[in-house]
Design an enzyme around this catalytic site. Structure first.
Site, PDB file in Angstrom:
ATOM      1  N   ASP A 291     -70.099 -99.138 -38.047  1.00 22.31           N
ATOM      2  CA  ASP A 291     -70.981 -99.838 -37.119  1.00 22.31           C
ATOM      3  C   ASP A 291     -71.288 -98.883 -35.975  1.00 22.31           C
ATOM      4  OD1 ASP A 291     -72.441-101.882 -35.909  1.00 22.31           O
ATOM      5  OD2 ASP A 291     -70.683-102.953 -35.155  1.00 22.31           O
ATOM      6  N   HIS A 292     -72.260 -99.253 -35.162  1.00 15.33           N
ATOM      7  CA  HIS A 292     -72.495 -98.578 -33.893  1.00 15.33           C
ATOM      8  C   HIS A 292     -71.980 -99.463 -32.762  1.00 15.33           C
ATOM      9  CE1 HIS A 292     -76.053 -96.339 -35.888  1.00 15.33           C
ATOM     10  NE2 HIS A 292     -75.042 -95.509 -35.771  1.00 15.33           N
ATOM     11  N   TYR A 465     -74.439-104.334 -33.793  1.00 13.05           N
ATOM     12  CA  TYR A 465     -74.746-105.163 -34.969  1.00 13.05           C
ATOM     13  C   TYR A 465     -75.396-104.346 -36.082  1.00 13.05           C
ATOM     14  CZ  TYR A 465     -74.130-108.720 -31.306  1.00 13.05           C
ATOM     15  OH  TYR A 465     -73.657-109.473 -30.259  1.00 13.05           O
ATOM     16  N   HIS A 466     -74.747-103.217 -36.407  1.00 10.28           N
ATOM     17  CA  HIS A 466     -75.244-102.333 -37.461  1.00 10.28           C
ATOM     18  C   HIS A 466     -74.178-102.099 -38.540  1.00 10.28           C
ATOM     19  CE1 HIS A 466     -78.008-100.366 -34.181  1.00 10.28           C
ATOM     20  NE2 HIS A 466     -78.412-101.581 -34.530  1.00 10.28           N
ATOM     21  N   PRO A 467     -73.598-103.150 -39.129  1.00  9.32           N
ATOM     22  CA  PRO A 467     -72.556-102.920 -40.139  1.00  9.32           C
ATOM     23  C   PRO A 467     -73.147-102.359 -41.428  1.00  9.32           C
ATOM     24  CG  PRO A 467     -73.114-105.249 -40.047  1.00  9.32           C
ATOM     25  CD  PRO A 467     -73.858-104.585 -38.911  1.00  9.32           C
TER      26      PRO A 467
END
Length: 549
Positions: A291-292, A465-467
């Site tokens: 994630d980020h 919210y970048h899984p």
């Protein structure tokens, strides 16, 4: 409709793209989606983006396990539970990623996924409105996904870009084109004042062909025949649907590994814990979760020019009315209209820090942190070495999976975030911001030494919210690969994955554009075709080995 050539599980970014291309090619497609309609202003009005990702109606509502390196904090992990998937609840930011991201994928075993290979798919999917009347060999025209830029009417957007230039960074006219590195205008999946989700771009056109159908329901597991070939799926309510050719999972990097494991594909020991018969022992299923993370550096404004003037009932009503009747005004923008991609230090060959600039001091959950006019820069590293996991909570498909990102588990993460804060403070200290800035709200000018910065980071860092990465691509000989370079699940037949699960490593920036590209490219693999590679050479800082900017 209980039978089709192809079953696609998930009507999000990757799944909608796959469904459209398969239907376009003449095949029957059944798209299964747990969520409902995307109608209504909460989703369609770009300025309302903080609402859908915090509404159980549209979001799976997942939260992480207590994160061990963040003091046990449990972070939100929104995933879209609505047609369009996460493209219907996200911030609409459009970032392809850097060319080196995809070259790295190929080097890790994702053969045929170099930047030269994926660029044609980015171009095919785009209808780019970035510089009207000025075509670019890097960009696409006439594709399903409208990509636009905000009007940058608020002077703070240009102040941010100019401050970057004054600090010695490049200014780029198109970070999705030949030069990602630098400060410039941000792009969004917004068209004519409305969110342009995967549902608008792909799913509705697919349904309009008559060859694609949409089925509401939650999938329990994939069904296999005696030859170990996927032949359909069973829903949680007991219904079963049949695929004559293949099943494609595009249920997100959280739900796709869950479905694989419920179907007997995953780490054998973990499946045995839950009494699930092993169909294919793939250790990588649910692993490699990435994630980020980002921080919001917030500043109070010395002029009443921020969006805070609308942060009251009459203001919100005015914004809503402008959008409802004319698709104009602040509600027609996601308000992320300026950004930057920079390198943290000399010796880093392409950007590893991203900025989103926002002309209000507010959280993603819509809670204003500054009681008054303010603005903020979202900043975070792009390529953390930390890796987490998705595991089953039980063998019951109705139970949410367990999620642990293991955030900040690598010591380099802490150094990278301290660097992010210090570089941001330098940008905000430039002359371009002097007419607008009063003081630093968060972290606060007194937070300076490493211990103080680490305490702030531990308490305030948030997911972007970048899984991704939980069913990564690789060669069949790689024990940690889950799918091959054509998206086929290793160890079974007739089953593919077409979402951000298959990313070997997270890309630079927001993940919606790469997720759609994956759907486009996997569809071509299913159809036995491919677009010719385009060997354009992206810009790299000429002195990256010795200079940070």
């Amino acid at each position: 409709m209980t039978e089709a050539d192809y079953i696609v599980v998930g009507a999000g970014s990757g799944g909608s793209a796959v469904a459209y291309r398969l239907a376009e090619a003449g095949h029957s497609v059944l798209v299964i989606e747990a969520g409902g309609s995307d109608a209504g202003p909460f989703i369609q009005m770009p300025g309302a983006l903080s609402y859908p990702m915090n509404m159980r109606r549209y979001d799976w509502g997942y939260r992480t396990e207590p994160e061990p390196h963040l003091g046990g904090r449990m972070l939100a992990c929104p995933r879209g539970r609505v047609i369009g998937g996460s493209s219907s609840i996200n911030g609409m930011v459009y970032v392809r990623g850097h060319a080196r991201d995809y070259d790295h994928w190929a080097a890790q075993g994702a053969d045929g996924w170099r930047y030269a290979d994926v660029l044609p798919y980015f171009k095919r999917m785009e209808n780019w409105h970035g510089r009207e009347g000025d075509p670019s060999e890097w960009r696409g025209q006439g594709g399903p996904v409208h990509v636009s830029r905000g009007a940058r009417e608020n002077p703070l957007f240009d102040a941010f870009i100019e401050a970057g230039r004054q600090a010695g960074y490049s200014v780029t006219d198109d970070y999705n084109g030949g030069q990602q590195e630098g400060f410039g205008a941000m792009e969004a999946t917004i068209w004519q004042g409305q969110r342009w989700s995967a549902a608008r771009a792909y799913l509705r056109p697919a349904l309009a062909t008559g060859r694609a159908k949409l089925l509401r329901g939650e999938v329990a597991h994939v069904v296999f025949d005696t030859e170990n070939r996927a032949c359909g799926v069973r829903l949680q309510d007991g219904r079963e649907v049949t695929a004559r050719r293949e099943v494609v999972l595009a249920a997100s990097s959280i739900n796709t590994p869950k479905l694989l494991m419920l179907s007997g594909i995953g780490p054998a020991a973990h499946l045995a814990e839950h009494g699930i018969d092993v169909r294919a022992d793939r250790a990588g299923v649910g692993q490699n979760l990435q994630d980020h993370l980002e921080l919001y550096l917030q500043y109070s404004a010395s002029q009443p020019i921020t969006l805070y003037k609308y942060w009251n009932l009459p203001g919100k009503a005015w914004v809503g009315a402008q959008w409802l009747f004319a698709r104009k005004g602040p509600g027609a923008s996601n308000q992320f209209e300026a950004c930057a991609f920079i390198r943290s230090r000399a010796g880093v060959d392409y950007p590893d820090i991203q900025y989103h600039f926002l002309p209000i001091a507010v959280r993603y959950d819509g809670k204003a942190a500054a009681q008054g006019h303010g603005f903020q820069a979202h900043v975070g590293p792009m390529r953390s070495a930390s890796r987490g996991w998705v595991k089953l909570r039980s063998a019951d498909a109705r139970d949410a999976p367990r999620i642990c990102f293991n955030y900040m588990s690598d010591p380099q993460d802490w150094e990278d975030f301290r660097t992010c804060i210090r570089l941001t403070r330098e940008v905000m200290g430039q002359a371009a911001f002097q007419p607008f800035i009063r003081d630093e709200l968060q972290p606060g000018a007194d937070i300076q030494d490493n211990d103080a910065l680490d305490g702030f980071i531990k308490s305030h860092v948030e997911s972007a919210y970048h899984p991704c990465g939980t069913a990564r691509m690789g060669r069949a000989s790689d024990p940690w690969a889950v799918v091959d370079a054509q998206g086929r699940v290793i160890g079974v037949d007739g089953l593919r994955v077409a979402d951000s699960s298959i990313f070997p490593r997270i890309t630079n920036g927001n993940l919606n554009a790469p997720s759609i590209m994956v759907g486009e490219k996997i569809a071509d693999h299913i159809l036995g075709r491919s677009l010719p590679a385009e060997n354009l050479e992206p810009w790299v800082h000429p002195d990256w080995a010795n200079a940070q900017r």
